[in-house]
Each structure stands twice: as C-alpha cells, then as structure tokens.
Design a protein around this motif. Structure first.
Motif, PDB file in Angstrom:
ATOM      1  N   TYR A 216       0.857  -1.195   0.000  1.00 36.41           N
ATOM      2  CA  TYR A 216       0.000   0.000   0.000  1.00 36.41           C
ATOM      3  C   TYR A 216       0.884   1.233   0.000  1.00 36.41           C
ATOM      4  O   TYR A 216       1.865   1.319   0.754  1.00 36.41           O
ATOM      5  CB  TYR A 216      -0.898   0.024   1.232  1.00 36.41           C
ATOM      6  CG  TYR A 216      -1.659   1.333   1.402  1.00 36.41           C
ATOM      7  CD1 TYR A 216      -2.898   1.516   0.799  1.00 36.41           C
ATOM      8  CD2 TYR A 216      -1.110   2.389   2.144  1.00 36.41           C
ATOM      9  CE1 TYR A 216      -3.582   2.720   0.935  1.00 36.41           C
ATOM     10  CE2 TYR A 216      -1.795   3.584   2.284  1.00 36.41           C
ATOM     11  CZ  TYR A 216      -3.029   3.753   1.679  1.00 36.41           C
ATOM     12  OH  TYR A 216      -3.709   4.938   1.802  1.00 36.41           O
ATOM     13  N   ASP A 225      -9.091   5.482   2.791  1.00 35.09           N
ATOM     14  CA  ASP A 225      -8.629   4.096   2.775  1.00 35.09           C
ATOM     15  C   ASP A 225      -8.696   3.483   4.173  1.00 35.09           C
ATOM     16  O   ASP A 225      -8.310   4.107   5.162  1.00 35.09           O
ATOM     17  CB  ASP A 225      -7.186   4.022   2.248  1.00 35.09           C
ATOM     18  CG  ASP A 225      -7.061   4.591   0.842  1.00 35.09           C
ATOM     19  OD1 ASP A 225      -8.061   4.525   0.111  1.00 35.09           O
ATOM     20  OD2 ASP A 225      -5.984   5.082   0.497  1.00 35.09           O
ATOM     21  N   LEU A 227      -7.370   0.744   6.643  1.00 36.60           N
ATOM     22  CA  LEU A 227      -6.232  -0.151   6.828  1.00 36.60           C
ATOM     23  C   LEU A 227      -6.250  -0.935   8.145  1.00 36.60           C
ATOM     24  O   LEU A 227      -5.612  -1.977   8.245  1.00 36.60           O
ATOM     25  CB  LEU A 227      -4.919   0.652   6.776  1.00 36.60           C
ATOM     26  CG  LEU A 227      -4.401   1.070   5.394  1.00 36.60           C
ATOM     27  CD1 LEU A 227      -3.112   1.848   5.545  1.00 36.60           C
ATOM     28  CD2 LEU A 227      -4.191  -0.136   4.508  1.00 36.60           C
ATOM     29  N   ILE A 249       3.828  -0.869   3.959  1.00 36.42           N
ATOM     30  CA  ILE A 249       3.037   0.358   3.893  1.00 36.42           C
ATOM     31  C   ILE A 249       3.958   1.556   3.681  1.00 36.42           C
ATOM     32  O   ILE A 249       4.818   1.854   4.515  1.00 36.42           O
ATOM     33  CB  ILE A 249       2.230   0.567   5.198  1.00 36.42           C
ATOM     34  CG1 ILE A 249       1.492  -0.729   5.609  1.00 36.42           C
ATOM     35  CG2 ILE A 249       1.282   1.742   5.037  1.00 36.42           C
ATOM     36  CD1 ILE A 249       0.457  -1.188   4.632  1.00 36.42           C
TER      37      ILE A 249
END
Length: 398
Positions: A216, A225, A227, A249
């Motif tokens: 990501y 988003d 997560l 990430i």
C-alpha cells in the motif's frame, strides 16, 4: 498546435492529482495539443512547489500566494474565488487557448470560467475524478472547499461542453442530467504515463516464494482508505499459511503508525517506510505480490477510480480490494485479483489466507492476467485515436 489551458487547484508535486493531470496532458500532447497549467489554488509563497520544475508550463499567480498570516484573505478567497477567477482571465488572455480544462476546482471559479469561455466561444472540458460528501470534521476551510466542489459537480459541471469521466458512475450521472442534453462525455480511467509502467512481468518460478507481500502506498489519514482491519488480519495470519503474510506500507512512518494503529505497528509482519519518492514507490511495488485498496461503500468510492489500480496492475501486481461498485468492477475475482464483499475482519482474513496459500504458478497467472487487463484499460496509447476524434467533434460543435 492547438492550445489547452488546464486549471487545477491541487498543489503540484509527487502526488496523485499531479500524476493524473500530467497523464491527461500527455494524452493531449499525443493528440496534437500544447498544454499549459494554471495553479488556481491558494499557496504559501514559501512553498517549494513554486520553485520546482515541471513537465509542462505551470503558472502560480502572485495574488494567490498568501502567507501564514493571511487567514482572512484565504477565507475570503475560498468563499468568493475572486482572485483565482482574476488569475484565470489573465492566463486566458496570455495563452489564448483553443480549449479550457478544469480539474478539482470550486463551484464559483468553475461558473466564472464557463461564463468567460462561452463569451469567447472556447469549449470547456471538465476533468472529473471524484465526488465527496462534504463532512465537517473540525477544519472549516477544508469543509468549505469540499462543499463547494460537491456543489460544482452537482450543479455546474453539466453546463460545460464536455466531461472527461474517470468512472462509469460519472458517465451515468452526466448521461442522466437534463440541464444540458448536448453535453459530450468521454470515459477515461486513470492512464499511466510512459515512464511509470513495466513492459514485462519479472516472476522467477525457480525459487519458491516464502512470503506473500501486500503493498500500500498513500495516506489513510483522510479516511478514504481503510487499513486497520487489514493490518489486524495480517498480524493474525502471520506465519500460519504456506507463505508468510507481510504488509508493506509506504506513506506512514513507524512513529505515525504507532499513533494510528497502536500495537499493530509493532507487529513483525507489518512494515512502515514513511514517505518515499514516486520512483522508489514504483520500484517497491514491482516486488509486491498484491496491491491493496479498501474503501467504504460510499459515493466517493463509486465515483472515483483510484490510480493505485492503474499503477499496480500495470506493473503486474493484482489488487486485493473490497466491493464498492467502483474500480473493483474491472476485476474478475480470483483471475485478475481478489475482491471481497466488505471490509470485515473475517473477509479480510479469508482473502489473505487464500493469497498466502496460492502456489507460485497460480500467482504468476494472476499477475499475468492483471497485467493484460491493465494493457487494455490504462495504456495511454489506446486512447489517443478516440480522444483525438472526441476533441475534433467538440471543436466542430463549438
């Protein structure tokens, strides 16, 4: 060559709006147009973006350079768009464009641009990429901007000559509008710039993979988003499957992750890299097995089409995403990527286990299928001929 004046309010730099705008400019250049940009948003005069070099001519109007102490002027400009409209008129007279494109601007500025261009018989195209519901979260300025942009999409954009629509949701929205039956619509999902895509998939079957890397890059701080549940699922699956689950990430530092995700930030299966250059992000992406994108089933997810899909799939990285009625519609589940019904911990964990249990041949086939779909959808070359015809038709109509 015919000239295009492209008006944008997002600050240019290494970000999704700039990538999108420059990709559209690339398409226009390939179609025979010269493009100049006008930055019509408030910017601090100390912002380094002013001094940077860009792929296209980019103008920063002096009367929109407002410093830290110009609070009152900033709010007045957001409420009236007086200075940005003045900047547009000045740029219009200097460039003398054959077309004007605007992207992500506020409603008053859009209405002023339309009025000016109609008087000058210059066609206006709306570059339409997202539609958020304006929610007040404590930041009055941000709320004012988002409310104005939402009003623009709903009331103003349909009065333009044409729309470049990033999603089928927008195509439907503008097709059904009754205020301008002559509005022309061109569907254009996010396209890649020439230097940002791979021409092949590197996947070595000779050495069995030991981990499945989920990737990501972005900023989940804005709430688009989701997560948290995904990182919890990765942490829970860990080393239980044939391959180890790993989440990589980019865009969040370890210190930021600690504040956002608590103990999950210290999980041995989760890695945070902070901010990286776009070139570094693409290089890291090419070593990933899956890109991830999880969004709430709201209008912003249906109307938008994340550039992450284009970047990931064009580099042979299939997506793991949830079903929201937007970009996920382009993926055939378990063929070109993985689509789950919602962002519940159970569904996320099931998808992660499925991915981690896949053998290397199956994963290679999925990567190949994602890459081939990207070549159809996100390849700039595929749109040059139809876009040129669209612009020519627009010119004849004007």
């Amino acid at each position: 060559k015919r000239k295009v004046l492209y008006v944008i309010q997002a600050t240019p730099g290494c970000n999704a709006p700039t990538k999108h705008a420059f990709a559209i400019a690339d398409l226009m250049k390939c179609s025979g147009y010269n493009v100049e940009f006008l930055f019509a948003g408030i910017i601090d005069p100390r912002n380094r973006a002013i001094q940077e070099k860009y792929d296209y001519p980019f103008e920063f109007p002096e009367h929109l350079k407002l410093g830290h102490y110009s609070i009152l002027k900033k709010y007045l400009e957001r409420a009236t768009s007086i200075s940005s409209l003045k900047a547009f008129r000045e740029s219009f007279e200097r460039v003398k464009p054959d077309y004007v494109v605007y992207y992500g601007i506020e409603a008053r500025l859009a209405a002023g641009i339309l009025q000016h261009c109609q008087m000058s018989h210059v066609p206006v195209l709306v570059d339409e990429t997202d539609w958020f519901d304006a929610r007040f979260t404590g930041d009055l300025a941000a709320w004012m901007v988002e409310k104005s942009r939402s009003r623009r999409v709903e009331k103003v954009d349909c009065l333009a000559d044409a729309v470049i629509a990033i999603s089928r949701y927008f195509v439907t929205h503008f097709t059904l509008n009754k205020r301008n039956p002559n509005l022309k619509i061109f569907f254009l999902p996010p396209i890649n710039r020439y230097n940002e895509v791979s021409d092949r998939i590197d996947f070595d079957l000779r050495k069995a993979r030991k981990s499945t890397r989920f990737f990501y890059a972005g900023s989940p701080a804005g709430g688009k988003d989701q997560l948290l549940h995904f990182l919890a699922a990765v942490s829970h699956v860990g080393r239980e499957c044939r391959t180890n689950a790993e989440a990589h990430i980019v865009g969040i530092s370890p210190a930021q992750a600690e504040k956002m995700f608590g103990s999950l930030a210290r999980c041995e299966s989760v890695f945070f890299y902070g901010r990286r250059s776009h070139a570094e992000v693409i290089e890291m992406l090419r070593h990933a097995d899956f890109g991830i994108l999880f969004r709430r089933p709201e209008r912003y997810a249906k109307a938008g089409f994340s550039t992450k899909f284009a970047e990931c799939m064009s580099n042979g990285v299939p997506m793991l995403c949830n079903r929201v009625g937007g970009a996920d519609l382009v993926i055939e589940n378990e063929v070109e990527g993985l689509v789950i019904d919602d962002c519940s911990p159970l569904h996320m964990e099931e998808a992660i286990r499925f991915a981690c249990e896949m053998d290397d041949v199956k994963l290679r086939d999925m990567k190949t299928a994602a890459f081939k779909k990207a070549q159809q959808l996100f390849n700039l070359d595929n749109y040059i001929e139809p876009f040129s015809a669209f612009m020519n038709e627009l010119s004849r109509g004007a």
